[in-house]
Structures are given as C-alpha cells and as structure tokens.
Enzyme design. Structure first.
Site, PDB file in Angstrom:
ATOM      1  N   HIS A  26       0.863  -1.162   0.000  1.00  0.00           N
ATOM      2  CA  HIS A  26       0.000   0.000   0.000  1.00  0.00           C
ATOM      3  C   HIS A  26       0.910   1.225   0.000  1.00  0.00           C
ATOM      4  O   HIS A  26       1.849   1.287   0.793  1.00  0.00           O
ATOM      5  CB  HIS A  26      -0.858  -0.057   1.268  1.00  0.00           C
ATOM      6  CG  HIS A  26      -1.821   1.057   1.386  1.00  0.00           C
ATOM      7  ND1 HIS A  26      -2.797   1.270   0.448  1.00  0.00           N
ATOM      8  CD2 HIS A  26      -1.959   2.023   2.313  1.00  0.00           C
ATOM      9  CE1 HIS A  26      -3.490   2.327   0.803  1.00  0.00           C
ATOM     10  NE2 HIS A  26      -2.999   2.802   1.929  1.00  0.00           N
ATOM     11  N   GLU A 167      -2.134 -12.118   7.180  1.00  0.00           N
ATOM     12  CA  GLU A 167      -1.834 -10.971   8.061  1.00  0.00           C
ATOM     13  C   GLU A 167      -3.017 -10.538   8.942  1.00  0.00           C
ATOM     14  O   GLU A 167      -3.063  -9.425   9.432  1.00  0.00           O
ATOM     15  CB  GLU A 167      -1.304  -9.766   7.250  1.00  0.00           C
ATOM     16  CG  GLU A 167       0.203  -9.788   7.041  1.00  0.00           C
ATOM     17  CD  GLU A 167       0.644 -10.619   5.829  1.00  0.00           C
ATOM     18  OE1 GLU A 167      -0.237 -11.040   5.047  1.00  0.00           O
ATOM     19  OE2 GLU A 167       1.853 -10.891   5.705  1.00  0.00           O
ATOM     20  N   TYR A 169      -6.267 -10.171   8.088  1.00  0.00           N
ATOM     21  CA  TYR A 169      -7.386  -9.448   7.478  1.00  0.00           C
ATOM     22  C   TYR A 169      -8.628 -10.357   7.382  1.00  0.00           C
ATOM     23  O   TYR A 169      -8.574 -11.530   7.752  1.00  0.00           O
ATOM     24  CB  TYR A 169      -6.969  -8.883   6.118  1.00  0.00           C
ATOM     25  CG  TYR A 169      -5.937  -7.774   6.266  1.00  0.00           C
ATOM     26  CD1 TYR A 169      -6.295  -6.559   6.839  1.00  0.00           C
ATOM     27  CD2 TYR A 169      -4.605  -7.964   5.900  1.00  0.00           C
ATOM     28  CE1 TYR A 169      -5.345  -5.545   7.022  1.00  0.00           C
ATOM     29  CE2 TYR A 169      -3.660  -6.950   6.078  1.00  0.00           C
ATOM     30  CZ  TYR A 169      -4.039  -5.747   6.633  1.00  0.00           C
ATOM     31  OH  TYR A 169      -3.122  -4.753   6.822  1.00  0.00           O
ATOM     32  N   ARG A 217      -3.435 -15.234  -1.249  1.00  0.00           N
ATOM     33  CA  ARG A 217      -2.414 -14.962  -0.231  1.00  0.00           C
ATOM     34  C   ARG A 217      -2.940 -15.502   1.092  1.00  0.00           C
ATOM     35  O   ARG A 217      -3.875 -14.966   1.675  1.00  0.00           O
ATOM     36  CB  ARG A 217      -2.107 -13.479  -0.124  1.00  0.00           C
ATOM     37  CG  ARG A 217      -1.148 -13.196   1.032  1.00  0.00           C
ATOM     38  CD  ARG A 217      -0.196 -12.095   0.734  1.00  0.00           C
ATOM     39  NE  ARG A 217       0.598 -11.776   1.923  1.00  0.00           N
ATOM     40  CZ  ARG A 217       1.890 -11.595   1.895  1.00  0.00           C
ATOM     41  NH1 ARG A 217       2.575 -11.709   0.774  1.00  0.00           N
ATOM     42  NH2 ARG A 217       2.549 -11.276   2.996  1.00  0.00           N
ATOM     43  N   HIS A 255      -1.076  -8.612  12.502  1.00  0.00           N
ATOM     44  CA  HIS A 255      -0.563  -7.340  13.031  1.00  0.00           C
ATOM     45  C   HIS A 255      -0.590  -7.336  14.556  1.00  0.00           C
ATOM     46  O   HIS A 255       0.091  -6.546  15.194  1.00  0.00           O
ATOM     47  CB  HIS A 255      -1.368  -6.166  12.478  1.00  0.00           C
ATOM     48  CG  HIS A 255      -1.167  -5.982  11.003  1.00  0.00           C
ATOM     49  ND1 HIS A 255       0.080  -5.966  10.425  1.00  0.00           N
ATOM     50  CD2 HIS A 255      -2.042  -5.855   9.990  1.00  0.00           C
ATOM     51  CE1 HIS A 255      -0.042  -5.815   9.120  1.00  0.00           C
ATOM     52  NE2 HIS A 255      -1.328  -5.757   8.830  1.00  0.00           N
ATOM     53  N   ALA A 313       8.744  -7.251  -1.167  1.00  0.00           N
ATOM     54  CA  ALA A 313       8.023  -5.987  -1.347  1.00  0.00           C
ATOM     55  C   ALA A 313       8.971  -4.815  -1.092  1.00  0.00           C
ATOM     56  O   ALA A 313       9.372  -4.115  -2.027  1.00  0.00           O
ATOM     57  CB  ALA A 313       6.813  -5.946  -0.427  1.00  0.00           C
ATOM     58  N   CYS A 337      17.344  -2.775   0.729  1.00  0.00           N
ATOM     59  CA  CYS A 337      16.437  -2.397   1.819  1.00  0.00           C
ATOM     60  C   CYS A 337      17.107  -2.773   3.132  1.00  0.00           C
ATOM     61  O   CYS A 337      17.613  -3.879   3.287  1.00  0.00           O
ATOM     62  CB  CYS A 337      15.119  -3.152   1.665  1.00  0.00           C
ATOM     63  SG  CYS A 337      14.117  -3.128   3.154  1.00  0.00           S
ATOM     64  N   GLN A 342      11.209   2.804   8.450  1.00  0.00           N
ATOM     65  CA  GLN A 342      10.956   4.191   8.814  1.00  0.00           C
ATOM     66  C   GLN A 342      10.044   4.946   7.843  1.00  0.00           C
ATOM     67  O   GLN A 342       9.225   5.735   8.268  1.00  0.00           O
ATOM     68  CB  GLN A 342      12.293   4.922   8.894  1.00  0.00           C
ATOM     69  CG  GLN A 342      12.710   5.166  10.315  1.00  0.00           C
ATOM     70  CD  GLN A 342      14.099   5.747  10.385  1.00  0.00           C
ATOM     71  OE1 GLN A 342      15.058   5.014  10.533  1.00  0.00           O
ATOM     72  NE2 GLN A 342      14.211   7.046  10.274  1.00  0.00           N
ATOM     73  N   TRP A 570       8.649  -1.689  19.699  1.00  0.00           N
ATOM     74  CA  TRP A 570       8.309  -2.766  20.639  1.00  0.00           C
ATOM     75  C   TRP A 570       9.339  -3.898  20.578  1.00  0.00           C
ATOM     76  O   TRP A 570       9.643  -4.524  21.587  1.00  0.00           O
ATOM     77  CB  TRP A 570       6.885  -3.281  20.417  1.00  0.00           C
ATOM     78  CG  TRP A 570       6.646  -4.022  19.128  1.00  0.00           C
ATOM     79  CD1 TRP A 570       6.297  -3.478  17.930  1.00  0.00           C
ATOM     80  CD2 TRP A 570       6.742  -5.433  18.914  1.00  0.00           C
ATOM     81  NE1 TRP A 570       6.170  -4.460  16.986  1.00  0.00           N
ATOM     82  CE2 TRP A 570       6.428  -5.677  17.547  1.00  0.00           C
ATOM     83  CE3 TRP A 570       7.047  -6.526  19.726  1.00  0.00           C
ATOM     84  CZ2 TRP A 570       6.425  -6.946  16.988  1.00  0.00           C
ATOM     85  CZ3 TRP A 570       7.027  -7.794  19.167  1.00  0.00           C
ATOM     86  CH2 TRP A 570       6.726  -8.003  17.819  1.00  0.00           C
ATOM     87  N   GLY A 640      21.803  16.948   9.113  1.00  0.00           N
ATOM     88  CA  GLY A 640      21.958  17.313  10.512  1.00  0.00           C
ATOM     89  C   GLY A 640      22.531  18.702  10.673  1.00  0.00           C
ATOM     90  O   GLY A 640      22.228  19.410  11.639  1.00  0.00           O
ATOM     91  N   GLU A 646      16.682  16.214  15.468  1.00  0.00           N
ATOM     92  CA  GLU A 646      16.606  14.754  15.547  1.00  0.00           C
ATOM     93  C   GLU A 646      17.542  14.207  14.487  1.00  0.00           C
ATOM     94  O   GLU A 646      17.776  14.837  13.458  1.00  0.00           O
ATOM     95  CB  GLU A 646      15.173  14.266  15.296  1.00  0.00           C
ATOM     96  CG  GLU A 646      14.566  14.847  14.040  1.00  0.00           C
ATOM     97  CD  GLU A 646      13.248  14.204  13.650  1.00  0.00           C
ATOM     98  OE1 GLU A 646      12.896  13.142  14.175  1.00  0.00           O
ATOM     99  OE2 GLU A 646      12.585  14.779  12.779  1.00  0.00           O
TER     100      GLU A 646
END
Ligand code: SF4
Length: 663
Positions: A26, A167, A169, A217, A255, A313, A337, A342, A570, A640, A646
């Site tokens: 998405h 996942e 859904y 899927r 999730h 993906a 990747c 982020q 987490w 920076g 940050e």
C-alpha cells in the site's frame, strides 16, 4: 551454476519471464486522482526494473473493509484509475495482478466512517475497536463483492487477481477460531470456517473463467496462540487448490502477533519453512515473501526448493530495478532495503496519511516529480562541491551528478558514511553498510571525485559554482550538568567509534532512539552466542546468560525510545528487557559524581551507581563552515547540519534530493 531465479515460470495460464515478483504494498497515495501520475510512474519504473509480476496494494471490495487512501471497487472513478494503472504497467512492458482486500476487524471507523465488521465481535488490539458481527446476508455480500472484484480485474486488463487472506485481514479472520466464534454455516468447525474463502474462489472460477489466473495470499502461520493449527493450514491450502487457485502466496503473522516478522533483527529467510510446508502439500506454485531481501537469499530459497517464486516488497522500494540488477549480476549497484521500516511500514501502519517512501531511496514516491532526466540545463557542467560524506552528503553528490553536475565530495574522515557508519554496529543495523556501499558505487559510476581525510579551506571551495554543506552533527553535551566533564563521562560517538573503552556499570543519560540503540549494543555482552545456547539446549541443560555489564537508561520521557517507529520500537524494548537493561522512565539526570548519577523524578530521587556515564542527550549542528562560506559562494546546508533536532537519515537524504531536483 545457472540461476533458478531467472527460469521462466507460470501461474495458471499466466506465463512469467522469471521468478521475482513484486509483493503487494500500500503506498498511501491510492485513490487520489491527483496522484495517479505518480502511482503510474512508481509501478512503471518497477515494471521496467524487471518485476515479473507486480501485485497491487490491497483494493477494498467494499467501503467498510477499506481505509484511508485505499482504492475501493464501489467507486466508479477508482475503477477507472485502476484500469489506467494496468494500462501504464503494460505499456512499460510489465504484468500486474490486482489484490482484493477486506480489512474486517482491522478497518478503522475513523477512516471509513463506517462500523467495522467481522465474523464475530472480537476487539482488535490494533484499532481498539470491537467490530459488528456480520449477518449471513452480510457475509454473502462480501463473497459477491470479492467475486465481482475478480470479474472487474479481468475486464480492466489485470493479468491476475490475488485475494488477501493473510496478516489477520477479514478472510484470515474467518479461518481462525480466535476471531470466528460463529455457530452457523460460516463458523464452528474448520470446514465451516473455510467456507467463505472457498465460496469466493469457486465463484471467481465460475464468473471469471477457468483460465483467469487466481492467486490466494494465505497465512502460513498466524503466530497467534490458539489460532488455526498447522494441520488446518495445510488442509486449507489443499482445499484452495481443489477449488481452483493457481498459486498460493504465503504470508506470516498478524498485526497483533508478538513475533517480529518485519524487523531488521529477523534473520533472512526465517519463515521459509512455513512456505515449504505448504509447498509439500500442493501441486501449484507457491510464493514466499517475508525476509527475502537480497537476490542471494531469493536464489537460495529456490535452490533449496522451499518455494517456486519470491515476492519481496520493500526491496522494490529501495531499488526500482531489483530484478534487473539481480539478472545482470549488478550486486554492487543494488540499493538494498535495510529493514528500517521508517518510511514505509511505519507510515502504512503508524500514520497512513503519510505516503510511503524509502529511507535509502529518496526517489521512491517521487518518480513522477523527480524524473531521472536533467530538468535544469544550467545544472550541467556546473562545478559542485559537497562537504561531508555522511548519508546526506552522499545522496546530494549522487543527485547532483545525476543531474549532470561535476561533483567533488569532501570527507574529513578516512571513510564515507558518517553517523550511518557508526550506527552500523547496532544490532540489526549492519545493513547500513550496504547503503554506504551503494552510494559509494553510485558516486564512482557517476565520476564524482571523492576526497577522503580532507577538510577543504574556504579558498578551495570558492572555485565551485555551488557548495552543499552536509557536515552533520556533534553530540550535545549539557555543560550546565554538574559532573558532565568528569573523566568517566563519554558521548555516544566516542563509544561507537571505539575511542573510549566500555565500563562495566554503565548509565546512559537519554532514553531516545540513540540511547536505547546504544544500550542494545552494549547489553549484547550479556547474551550467550546462539550456537552455544543451541548446544546446551540440545542436551536439555538450562544455562543462565552471563552478566557482564549492568546498563541503566535514564529517560526523561515516560516513553523510552519515543522517536522510534511503531514497527521497531516494541521489538527494541523487548530486546532490552531480555538483555536485562534497566530503564528509568520520567527521570531527569541531576548530577554526575565519580561513583554514579543522581536522578530525580516527580516523586523520587535515586542514585545510580556507574563507572561510566554515556551522554545521549541529542546533538548540535556542525555548521561553522556554512556560516562563513555563504558570504563567498552560493551555499546550501542540508541534513543534521541544517536541523539537528533529531537524527533522521530519511529526512536528510530526502532533503539532499529535494535540494538538487527542486532548486
Ligand atoms: Fe526498506 Fe527502510 Fe526503505 Fe522501508 S524505508 S523499504 S524498510 S530501506
């Protein structure tokens, strides 16, 4: 040996050039007609970049199963846009499958304006909402909407259709006894729980024809206690095939599950056994997706016969030519990747209003606006100096050279990478080195002159038409803090660069991302190597990990690791817990003494013994050079050194591109 990845394959009647697909993502810009050109550009570049088949982000079959910036098939204009999208991909020489989705109890009423619906009213931990139990009529409407969605996909020119059934859904919710507690024809025993997905598949076969390619899927393992069993999952796969699906795409985890599936610390190919279990049971191609982020891992999955196709993906966000580069063996030129999440999943899952981008590839999401062709003719032949070889400087040098500039990059250290290089030691961040490698290779190919161990003088810089300052940041040391100058006080940069050896009882002042990451690195000394752990495990010997360091984080905020994205935070905090790191939340550091640190909260004052205190209290911009130089030459400042509030590599890299492409 010949590559298996580049053998031809097929999914039902759909012939594919090779085995690398692009998994569904998405992008957060779907359904907005103003963004259609961008969406088309994004997909077209991936088609040109060699994806054998692109699977779209989930398209809602009904409004209550959708969400912010999702296409929904009940909207005529969305249908028209999807048709244009399929045409664009075909024009670019690619193939595209439409993914049909219903979020069920993962839908948010704040986004849809409608109450979420599900097999049973079981509260979702993701949305904190309790869905309305569907009536049989409601279920049949959903069934018909999926079937009609496939008919639409075919008529709109999509090469295949995929049903989103993993996942957690809606279709996955029907299968699981955790979320399907019905006692009618659509719930109860496993046959009834399978009923809706199977009715959809047979309906699609009937209405879309026997040769229209259908992918399902499915969830290989929900990683939810008490959910669908392994035996049931395998049985479901067999039933799907019996009812007519042409390929099974296997996802893992809900999730809500507490097993990380997308974090950087998850080993490559970790879930392939789940995919292979399904492959053993069926005779249609099986597609694996999770944690397959390099061509080597993908090739290995095929060689071991664990799966027939791979559908990464995020690697396609990081590099629009993932398959093409794999095919020509250009591993050096591959932008990899780094699983930071982020700019992608943290947006999709944390803030769906933010469109998806990519930290390592700032053009992702801007392909339309930032065409690779030079827009600014004057930029050509211009002499540009970039000062600072951290990621902001590297990205600016690359972008400026792509636009035709003659670029020289100066770096004071003897290596490129800046803070990114330092951070590559943090557990799960070793892939940062791949980003530095990618930029280094790109600069070489673009003939950028790189001068290491060089601090240019003002005189030297005056000869350039433009100078971009990317000198980055310096750790902030709160001078007013009593004891901050004591010899056992260090900053994070001193520790990461190995300038100062580690102590044994360590207090980290600052509980933001850097403080928590540093604690993770240091506390790893308390972990036993995996092979030693396995060895004792095999003999049933319980061993306690050694305790080599004591680490305490002093966090002013009551929420440690506050700035870290929701998909990663987490996982980081549970690692810190596992490694015995003590986190004091809501405490201010008051004074550092030779023996430790005095800390104070609203109600409490404590003394933390420490033989080393590491300050992770933010950073200040290193912009001295900018302030002087701007009087002499057109000078810009980025990263920076522009804003040190940050440390945000994504922002810094994007700013570098923004500056070059939009100025
Ligand atoms: Fe990968 Fe990070 Fe880019 Fe997402 S933002 S695709 S995780 S590198």
């Amino acid at each position: 040996t010949a590559s298996l990845l580049f053998e031809k394959g097929s999914i039902g009647s759909l012939e594919l050039d090779h085995r690398i697909l692009m998994g569904s993502m998405h992008l957060g810009i779907e359904s907005d007609r103003k963004q259609l050109n961008q969406l088309k550009a994004f997909y077209s570049e991936r088609a040109k970049g060699g994806a054998a088949l692109i699977i779209t982000g989930g398209v809602a079959v009904l409004p209550e199963g959708g969400g912010d910036h999702m296409f929904c098939l009940t909207e005529q204009d969305h249908r028209a846009q999807l048709q244009e999208l399929a045409e664009a991909v075909h024009q670019a020489g690619g193939k595209i499958a439409l993914q049909l989705q219903h979020n069920g109890r993962y839908a948010k009423s704040s986004e849809t304006g409608l109450a979420p619906v599900a097999p049973s009213p079981v509260m979702s931990k993701v949305t904190k909402e309790t869905p309305i139990e569907l009536s049989v009529k409601g279920i049949q409407e959903i069934r018909d909407a999926f079937i009609e969605g496939a008919v639409f996909a075919k008529s709109a020119g999509f090469d295949a259709v995929e049903m989103m059934g993993s996942e957690g859904y809606l279709l996955n919710q029907f299968l699981s006894p955790l979320t399907n507690q019905r006692s009618d024809d659509y719930g109860g025993d496993f046959n009834k729980r399978m009923r809706l997905p199977l009715e959809i598949v047979s309906g699609i076969r009937e209405r879309a024809g026997s040769d229209y390619p259908v992918i399902y899927r499915m969830s290989g393992d929900d990683y939810m206690e008490g959910s669908t069993t392994r035996e049931e999952t395998v049985e479901f796969a067999k039933q799907l095939v019996k009812y007519g699906v042409d390929a099974l795409n296997v996802g893992v985890g809900w999730h809500e599950s507490r097993i990380p599936t997308v974090a950087a610390t998850v080993p490559a190919g970790a879930f392939s056994h789940v995919v292979s279990d399904i492959r053993q049971a069926v005779d249609v191609p099986v597609i694996g997706a999770n944690r397959i982020h390099t061509p080597e891992v993908a090739e290995d999955m095929l060689k071991q016969q664990l799966m027939d196709f791979v559908a990464p993906a995020r690697p396609w966000l990081a590099d629009e030519s993932f398959a093409l580069k794999a095919k020509i063996g250009d591993r050096e030129g591959l932008n990899m990747c780094i699983s930071c999440n982020q700019e992608c999943l943290d947006h999709t899952l944390g803030n769906p209003l933010l469109p998806v981008g990519c930290l390592v590839n700032p053009r992702t999401g801007h392909e339309w606006e930032w065409s690779l062709k030079s827009k600014d003719k004057n930029q050509k032949e211009r002499k540009i100096a970039v000062v600072g070889g951290g990621v902001a400087g590297l990205a600016a040098a690359k972008a400026a050279a792509e636009q035709g500039g003659q670029v020289t990059l100066f770096e004071a250290k003897d290596q490129l990478g800046g803070h990114f290089l330092l951070a590559s030691q943090i557990p799960g961040k070793d892939k940062f080195l791949e980003t530095i490698r990618f930029y280094r290779t790109s600069l070489e190919r673009l003939n950028v002159i790189v001068k290491l161990s060089t601090k240019p003088t003002i005189e030297e810089l005056k000869v350039y038409d433009k100078v971009i300052i990317a000198t980055g940041v310096k750790p902030y040391i709160p001078e007013h803090l009593k004891g901050a100058n004591l010899p056992h006080v260090a900053n994070y940069s001193d520790i990461l660069s190995g300038k100062i050896p580690l102590g044994k009882r360590i207090a980290i002042v600052g509980g933001g991302g850097i403080g928590c990451d540093l604690a993770h690195l240091i506390a790893q000394a308390n972990d036993m190597p995996a092979d030693v752990k396995n060895f004792f495990g095999e003999y049933g010997v319980k061993v306690e990990s050694p305790r080599r360091v004591d680490v305490t984080i002093i966090s002013r905020s009551k929420r440690a690791a506050k700035g870290v994205g929701p998909t990663t935070r987490w996982v980081l905090l549970s690692e810190l817990r596992r490694l015995g790191v003590n986190i004091l939340k809501g405490f201010e550091c008051h004074e550092i003494t030779e023996e430790g640190v005095w800390v104070q909260s609203d109600e409490d004052r404590q003394f933390i013994e420490a033989d080393q205190v590491i300050i992770c209290a933010g950073q200040t911009a290193d912009r001295e050079l900018f302030d002087i130089l701007k009087e002499h030459v057109p000078t810009e400042v980025i990263g920076g050194s522009f804003d040190a509030s940050e440390l945000n590599a994504a922002k810094a890299i994007r700013q570098a591109y923004d500056l070059v492409y939009n100025s």
